[in-house]
Design a protein around this motif. Sequence first.
Motif, PDB file in Angstrom:
ATOM      1  N   ILE A   6      42.779  32.806 -11.745  1.00 57.21           N
ATOM      2  CA  ILE A   6      41.783  32.359 -10.764  1.00 57.21           C
ATOM      3  C   ILE A   6      41.205  31.030 -11.220  1.00 57.21           C
ATOM      4  O   ILE A   6      40.602  30.937 -12.305  1.00 57.21           O
ATOM      5  CB  ILE A   6      40.676  33.411 -10.542  1.00 57.21           C
ATOM      6  N   ILE A   7      41.421  29.997 -10.408  1.00 56.98           N
ATOM      7  CA  ILE A   7      40.859  28.679 -10.695  1.00 56.98           C
ATOM      8  C   ILE A   7      39.467  28.684 -10.077  1.00 56.98           C
ATOM      9  O   ILE A   7      39.311  28.587  -8.852  1.00 56.98           O
ATOM     10  CB  ILE A   7      41.750  27.559 -10.116  1.00 56.98           C
ATOM     11  N   GLY A   8      38.461  28.859 -10.925  1.00 56.09           N
ATOM     12  CA  GLY A   8      37.098  28.951 -10.434  1.00 56.09           C
ATOM     13  C   GLY A   8      36.297  29.950 -11.230  1.00 56.09           C
ATOM     14  O   GLY A   8      36.865  30.867 -11.858  1.00 56.09           O
ATOM     15  N   SER A   9      34.973  29.765 -11.202  1.00 54.65           N
ATOM     16  CA  SER A   9      34.076  30.598 -12.015  1.00 54.65           C
ATOM     17  C   SER A   9      32.885  31.132 -11.218  1.00 54.65           C
ATOM     18  O   SER A   9      32.043  31.831 -11.767  1.00 54.65           O
ATOM     19  CB  SER A   9      33.515  29.750 -13.165  1.00 54.65           C
ATOM     20  N   GLU A  26      45.724  42.294 -14.084  1.00 60.58           N
ATOM     21  CA  GLU A  26      45.160  41.584 -15.243  1.00 60.58           C
ATOM     22  C   GLU A  26      44.766  40.199 -14.736  1.00 60.58           C
ATOM     23  O   GLU A  26      45.538  39.564 -13.998  1.00 60.58           O
ATOM     24  CB  GLU A  26      46.241  41.471 -16.326  1.00 60.58           C
ATOM     25  N   VAL A  27      43.574  39.740 -15.102  1.00 56.65           N
ATOM     26  CA  VAL A  27      43.013  38.547 -14.461  1.00 56.65           C
ATOM     27  C   VAL A  27      42.506  37.536 -15.484  1.00 56.65           C
ATOM     28  O   VAL A  27      41.873  37.911 -16.473  1.00 56.65           O
ATOM     29  CB  VAL A  27      41.824  38.957 -13.552  1.00 56.65           C
ATOM     30  N   MET A  28      42.765  36.252 -15.209  1.00 52.11           N
ATOM     31  CA  MET A  28      42.101  35.195 -15.980  1.00 52.11           C
ATOM     32  C   MET A  28      41.240  34.345 -15.045  1.00 52.11           C
ATOM     33  O   MET A  28      41.749  33.748 -14.093  1.00 52.11           O
ATOM     34  CB  MET A  28      43.095  34.289 -16.701  1.00 52.11           C
ATOM     35  N   LEU A  29      39.944  34.324 -15.297  1.00 50.15           N
ATOM     36  CA  LEU A  29      39.029  33.428 -14.591  1.00 50.15           C
ATOM     37  C   LEU A  29      38.936  32.120 -15.365  1.00 50.15           C
ATOM     38  O   LEU A  29      39.186  32.106 -16.576  1.00 50.15           O
ATOM     39  CB  LEU A  29      37.632  34.056 -14.511  1.00 50.15           C
ATOM     40  N   SER A  30      38.514  31.043 -14.705  1.00 50.76           N
ATOM     41  CA  SER A  30      38.531  29.772 -15.424  1.00 50.76           C
ATOM     42  C   SER A  30      37.426  28.836 -14.981  1.00 50.76           C
ATOM     43  O   SER A  30      36.869  28.957 -13.889  1.00 50.76           O
ATOM     44  CB  SER A  30      39.887  29.103 -15.236  1.00 50.76           C
ATOM     45  N   SER A  31      37.153  27.892 -15.877  1.00 52.90           N
ATOM     46  CA  SER A  31      36.072  26.948 -15.665  1.00 52.90           C
ATOM     47  C   SER A  31      36.319  25.739 -16.541  1.00 52.90           C
ATOM     48  O   SER A  31      37.072  25.820 -17.524  1.00 52.90           O
ATOM     49  CB  SER A  31      34.753  27.628 -16.061  1.00 52.90           C
ATOM     50  N   ARG A  32      35.638  24.633 -16.207  1.00 51.63           N
ATOM     51  CA  ARG A  32      35.671  23.496 -17.130  1.00 51.63           C
ATOM     52  C   ARG A  32      34.879  23.848 -18.384  1.00 51.63           C
ATOM     53  O   ARG A  32      35.007  23.207 -19.405  1.00 51.63           O
ATOM     54  CB  ARG A  32      35.111  22.255 -16.434  1.00 51.63           C
ATOM     55  N   ASP A  33      34.028  24.890 -18.290  1.00 54.85           N
ATOM     56  CA  ASP A  33      33.278  25.376 -19.454  1.00 54.85           C
ATOM     57  C   ASP A  33      33.332  26.906 -19.427  1.00 54.85           C
ATOM     58  O   ASP A  33      32.447  27.552 -18.863  1.00 54.85           O
ATOM     59  CB  ASP A  33      31.823  24.879 -19.373  1.00 54.85           C
ATOM     60  N   GLY A  51      39.514  31.177 -19.461  1.00 52.20           N
ATOM     61  CA  GLY A  51      40.154  29.997 -20.025  1.00 52.20           C
ATOM     62  C   GLY A  51      39.864  28.769 -19.191  1.00 52.20           C
ATOM     63  O   GLY A  51      38.935  28.766 -18.374  1.00 52.20           O
ATOM     64  N   SER A  52      40.678  27.739 -19.399  1.00 50.87           N
ATOM     65  CA  SER A  52      40.546  26.503 -18.611  1.00 50.87           C
ATOM     66  C   SER A  52      41.294  26.682 -17.281  1.00 50.87           C
ATOM     67  O   SER A  52      42.051  27.647 -17.105  1.00 50.87           O
ATOM     68  CB  SER A  52      41.166  25.342 -19.389  1.00 50.87           C
TER      69      SER A  52
END
Length: 214
Positions: A6-9, A26-33, A51-52
């Motif tokens: 997921i591109i976004g937080s 299974e999921v990866m969320l992401s952010s610039r921070d 992650g990023s």
Amino acid sequence: MKKIGIIGSGAVAQALGSGFIKHGYEVMLSSRDSSKLMVWKEKNGVKAHTGSFEDAAKFGKLVVLAVKGSAAADAIEEAGPQNLQWKTVIDTCNPIADAPPEDGVLKYFTAHDESLLERLQTQFPEIHFIKAFNSVGNAYIVDPPFAEKPTMFICGNNDAAKEQVKAILTEFGWDIADMGKAVAGRAIEPLCMLWCIPGMLKGEWNHAFRMMKA
Ligand SMILES: NC(=O)c1ccc[n+]([C@@H]2O[C@H](COP(=O)([O-])OP(=O)(O)OC[C@H]3O[C@@H](n4cnc5c(N)ncnc54)[C@H](OP(=O)(O)O)[C@@H]3O)[C@@H](O)[C@H]2O)c1
């Protein structure tokens, strides 16, 4: 397909992320921070990763784009279009302008005869974008608790990608209205404007759309 990037937080990323995990993904969320996602990760257990944008794009067999509409293209660039090549990307974004709403009606930075989805599809032709989840509030995005199934309007150019998204929507408790190719983004994106009006005018945010058929 059980690995979702997921591109976004924000609220949509977190609601969909938790929803996918609840449904066995299974999921990866992401952010610039990504440090801002610590609480989400702790709440959601071993299947929750952070992650990023680039990490999430690489992680996902299917990817969700859930960022501020005006930053959508930049977020894809940051994620690396090569990491999304030929992948299905669910585009949840709305082209909301920075200008304030007028009498409860949001302003968009797109014109009536274009859409954010088409802009993204033209800029990144090797990504299979499917518009979905943009026309309901994040509280009702997964397993919507209404007496009847609400309808999610979707569109996109790639039929196989659309079938993947339809399977997810069915799993998440949605009736589906397939509005065709990416050009239908011109009609689906403004549904967010309509959805927000009762909230802006009366503080009512507890609804969803349903398509009735005779
Ligand atoms: N809120 C809802 O209920 C709802 C429902 C349906 C659809 N939508 C749509 O879904 C999208 C996500 O909404 P949201 O409310 O979850 O979050 P949002 O506040 O609209 O966006 C937050 C996300 O945008 C990213 N972002 C902001 N500026 C950026 C930039 N300059 N470059 C790269 N990334 C940037 C942030 O990244 P960082 O983490 O790096 O700061 C964050 O991940 C929006 O387009 C919205 O219109 C919202």
